[in-house]
Design a protein around this motif. Sequence first.
Motif, PDB file in Angstrom:
ATOM      1  N   ALA A  57       0.787  -1.179   0.051  1.00  0.00           N
ATOM      2  CA  ALA A  57      -0.235  -0.148  -0.081  1.00  0.00           C
ATOM      3  C   ALA A  57       0.541   1.325  -0.316  1.00  0.00           C
ATOM      4  N   LEU A  58       2.235   1.206   0.948  1.00  0.00           N
ATOM      5  CA  LEU A  58       3.076   2.657   1.286  1.00  0.00           C
ATOM      6  C   LEU A  58       3.466   2.595  -0.727  1.00  0.00           C
ATOM      7  N   GLY A  59       3.760   1.561  -1.454  1.00  0.00           N
ATOM      8  CA  GLY A  59       4.628   2.069  -2.783  1.00  0.00           C
ATOM      9  C   GLY A  59       3.490   2.445  -4.088  1.00  0.00           C
ATOM     10  N   LEU A  60       1.991   2.135  -3.894  1.00  0.00           N
ATOM     11  CA  LEU A  60       1.422   2.519  -4.605  1.00  0.00           C
ATOM     12  C   LEU A  60       0.526   3.954  -4.614  1.00  0.00           C
ATOM     13  N   ALA A  61       0.461   3.766  -2.458  1.00  0.00           N
ATOM     14  CA  ALA A  61       0.403   5.376  -2.712  1.00  0.00           C
ATOM     15  C   ALA A  61       1.717   6.437  -2.739  1.00  0.00           C
ATOM     16  N   LYS A  62       3.485   5.893  -2.829  1.00  0.00           N
ATOM     17  CA  LYS A  62       3.287   6.899  -3.155  1.00  0.00           C
ATOM     18  C   LYS A  62       3.688   6.678  -4.856  1.00  0.00           C
ATOM     19  N   VAL A  63       3.236   6.323  -5.333  1.00  0.00           N
ATOM     20  CA  VAL A  63       3.056   6.264  -6.724  1.00  0.00           C
ATOM     21  C   VAL A  63       1.790   7.282  -7.131  1.00  0.00           C
ATOM     22  N   LEU A  64       0.666   7.212  -6.078  1.00  0.00           N
ATOM     23  CA  LEU A  64      -0.255   8.474  -6.536  1.00  0.00           C
ATOM     24  C   LEU A  64      -0.243   9.579  -6.134  1.00  0.00           C
TER      25      LEU A  64
ATOM     26  N   HIS B 212      10.482  12.014 -10.807  1.00  0.00           N
ATOM     27  CA  HIS B 212       9.820  10.367 -10.607  1.00  0.00           C
ATOM     28  C   HIS B 212      10.854   9.726 -10.713  1.00  0.00           C
ATOM     29  N   PHE B 213      11.938   9.998 -11.057  1.00  0.00           N
ATOM     30  CA  PHE B 213      12.574   8.931 -10.225  1.00  0.00           C
ATOM     31  C   PHE B 213      12.885   8.278  -8.898  1.00  0.00           C
ATOM     32  N   PHE B 214      14.038   8.972  -8.151  1.00  0.00           N
ATOM     33  CA  PHE B 214      13.709   8.707  -6.664  1.00  0.00           C
ATOM     34  C   PHE B 214      12.607   8.220  -6.374  1.00  0.00           C
ATOM     35  N   PRO B 215      11.014   8.961  -6.508  1.00  0.00           N
ATOM     36  CA  PRO B 215       9.952   8.385  -5.815  1.00  0.00           C
ATOM     37  C   PRO B 215       9.693   6.812  -6.238  1.00  0.00           C
ATOM     38  N   MET B 216       9.865   6.570  -7.377  1.00  0.00           N
ATOM     39  CA  MET B 216       9.586   5.307  -8.063  1.00  0.00           C
ATOM     40  C   MET B 216      10.336   4.357  -7.761  1.00  0.00           C
ATOM     41  N   ILE B 217      11.730   4.491  -7.834  1.00  0.00           N
ATOM     42  CA  ILE B 217      12.417   3.672  -7.308  1.00  0.00           C
ATOM     43  C   ILE B 217      12.108   2.782  -5.719  1.00  0.00           C
ATOM     44  N   PHE B 218      11.557   3.865  -4.956  1.00  0.00           N
ATOM     45  CA  PHE B 218      11.206   3.655  -3.902  1.00  0.00           C
ATOM     46  C   PHE B 218       9.448   2.906  -4.071  1.00  0.00           C
ATOM     47  N   ALA B 219       8.919   3.682  -4.983  1.00  0.00           N
ATOM     48  CA  ALA B 219       7.615   2.629  -4.735  1.00  0.00           C
ATOM     49  C   ALA B 219       7.876   1.186  -5.718  1.00  0.00           C
ATOM     50  N   ALA B 220       8.562   1.109  -6.543  1.00  0.00           N
ATOM     51  CA  ALA B 220       9.188   0.045  -6.985  1.00  0.00           C
ATOM     52  C   ALA B 220       9.871  -1.034  -5.921  1.00  0.00           C
ATOM     53  N   VAL B 221      10.500  -0.200  -4.972  1.00  0.00           N
ATOM     54  CA  VAL B 221      11.521  -1.425  -3.749  1.00  0.00           C
ATOM     55  C   VAL B 221      10.214  -1.655  -3.119  1.00  0.00           C
ATOM     56  N   CYS B 222       9.307  -1.498  -2.658  1.00  0.00           N
ATOM     57  CA  CYS B 222       8.398  -1.099  -2.195  1.00  0.00           C
ATOM     58  C   CYS B 222       7.349  -2.491  -2.411  1.00  0.00           C
ATOM     59  N   LEU B 223       7.159  -2.049  -3.331  1.00  0.00           N
ATOM     60  CA  LEU B 223       6.403  -3.858  -3.948  1.00  0.00           C
ATOM     61  C   LEU B 223       6.831  -5.145  -4.552  1.00  0.00           C
ATOM     62  N   GLY B 224       8.462  -4.593  -4.410  1.00  0.00           N
ATOM     63  CA  GLY B 224       9.264  -5.570  -4.849  1.00  0.00           C
ATOM     64  C   GLY B 224       9.248  -6.527  -2.990  1.00  0.00           C
ATOM     65  N   PHE B 225       9.630  -5.662  -2.007  1.00  0.00           N
ATOM     66  CA  PHE B 225       9.480  -5.711  -0.791  1.00  0.00           C
ATOM     67  C   PHE B 225       8.367  -6.738  -0.325  1.00  0.00           C
ATOM     68  N   GLY B 226       7.525  -6.021  -0.819  1.00  0.00           N
ATOM     69  CA  GLY B 226       6.341  -6.694  -0.662  1.00  0.00           C
ATOM     70  C   GLY B 226       5.415  -7.497  -0.437  1.00  0.00           C
ATOM     71  N   ILE B 227       5.865  -8.512  -1.904  1.00  0.00           N
ATOM     72  CA  ILE B 227       6.019  -9.307  -2.476  1.00  0.00           C
ATOM     73  C   ILE B 227       6.593 -10.369  -2.056  1.00  0.00           C
ATOM     74  N   ALA B 228       7.679 -10.074  -2.108  1.00  0.00           N
ATOM     75  CA  ALA B 228       9.024 -11.897  -1.365  1.00  0.00           C
ATOM     76  C   ALA B 228       8.144 -11.753  -0.236  1.00  0.00           C
ATOM     77  N   LEU B 229       7.709 -10.176   1.167  1.00  0.00           N
ATOM     78  CA  LEU B 229       7.412 -10.894   2.286  1.00  0.00           C
ATOM     79  C   LEU B 229       6.501 -11.731   1.842  1.00  0.00           C
TER      80      LEU B 229
END
Length: 431
Positions: A316-323, A337-354
């Motif tokens: 949810a944090l990753g998606l909220a960052k995108v929005l 948007h480079f830094f924010p999207m890297i953060f959002a993508a890291v959140c997505l990767g971590f979330g799926i892995a968890l």
Amino acid sequence: MKKTTAITNTAKLIFFCTLAGAAAGLVLWVFLRVIYLGTELIWYIVPDVLNEQSAMPIWYPPAVCTAGGLIIGLFRKKFGDYPQSMMQVLGTVKQTGTYPYDKIAVVMIAAILPLVFGSSVGPEAGMVGAIVALGCWVNDNLKHAGRNAALYSRIGMAVSLSILFYSPLFGFFSAAEEDDENILSGGDSSGKGNRILIYGIAISAALGVMMLLNMLFGRTSGGLPRFEEVSLTAGDLAMGIPYLLAGMILGWIFIKTELLFGLIAGHVPAVVKETAAGLILGVSITLVPALAFSGEEQIGVLIQSYDEYLPVAILALGLAKVLLTNMCIQLGLKGGHFFPMIFAAVCLGFGIALLLFPGSVAHAAFGAAVVTAGTMGVLLRKPLAATCLLLLCFPMKAVPCIFIAAVIASSVTKALSGGGEDEKTEDISEE
């Protein structure tokens, strides 16, 4: 005689490109220093004075961000719609042969204001415009600089991205791949080898100035945090395709929500939309402080403590960052948007892995790497540049996976959009 003239012209061009690179390094250092000092003042010193070293007052972020939005709205109404995105800047140079440099100070102030008031954007959009404008001034006003506005604009992009992301290779390949796209679309292919050499010289000059100033006055930013280890077992690699698809979907979500917020912004009056964006931003970061700023520092926090959170919370944090990033960009609190999207993508990767492999830090790093590569492949559409950017975050042994993911994501996105540069400019870069 002709050979001597050619050598002389090349030497002059190298000299002025070195000069432009050094000047750009100085301007970028000042830019980053002002952001650092402004952020310290607004978000640390003033709250401490108000609340005597205890927690920041709950009303403070909404009040500051709303006031910041109002200031930005009034500034934009008076001076114009700045900063422009990187692709808008390069497109202006391509169409007109130059970029207006009479508003360099306006561009820099317009880039600084959203960043110090906590906007969920990165610094690259505004500074590319300012540095390209500086290069065009050199092109037009120094007698022996030659007439190379397009080249100076590429130098400005290369130097800005190299310094802002602490990655010379990212800046270099961003400019080099831009040259390749220009050639493929019918542009001039002559002198490509010289241009590549010049990019390297200009970036080196800028980095030299930055290193000297950092030694004298201290660093203003540490760059992207880094993962210490990554797992590449057969089981990890088998998850590569799902992670890649997740990253590409995240990139496409960014593109579509960008269009959505753009439509909304078109129906809201000037100043009102910036003020409203500030209020939404302030409330958002009061509820979730990790949504503030570009996400550069928050990535480091996430690397250290991601396993302390629920997977759904990180997703949810990753998606909220995108929005929130698109809301800020489209409603006037503009930036990159480079830094924010890297953060959002890291959140997505971590979330799926968890969700799928709880407890495996090395696998989570692999998931974050592939997801981020897929996202940046969609947004950048420059696989080498995307790979060089992510070298800052991930170990070298992850590079083949990152590069393959970026190539696939870039190729698929180009195919779906028709492969044209116009689509790229319109879809992902109207920041």
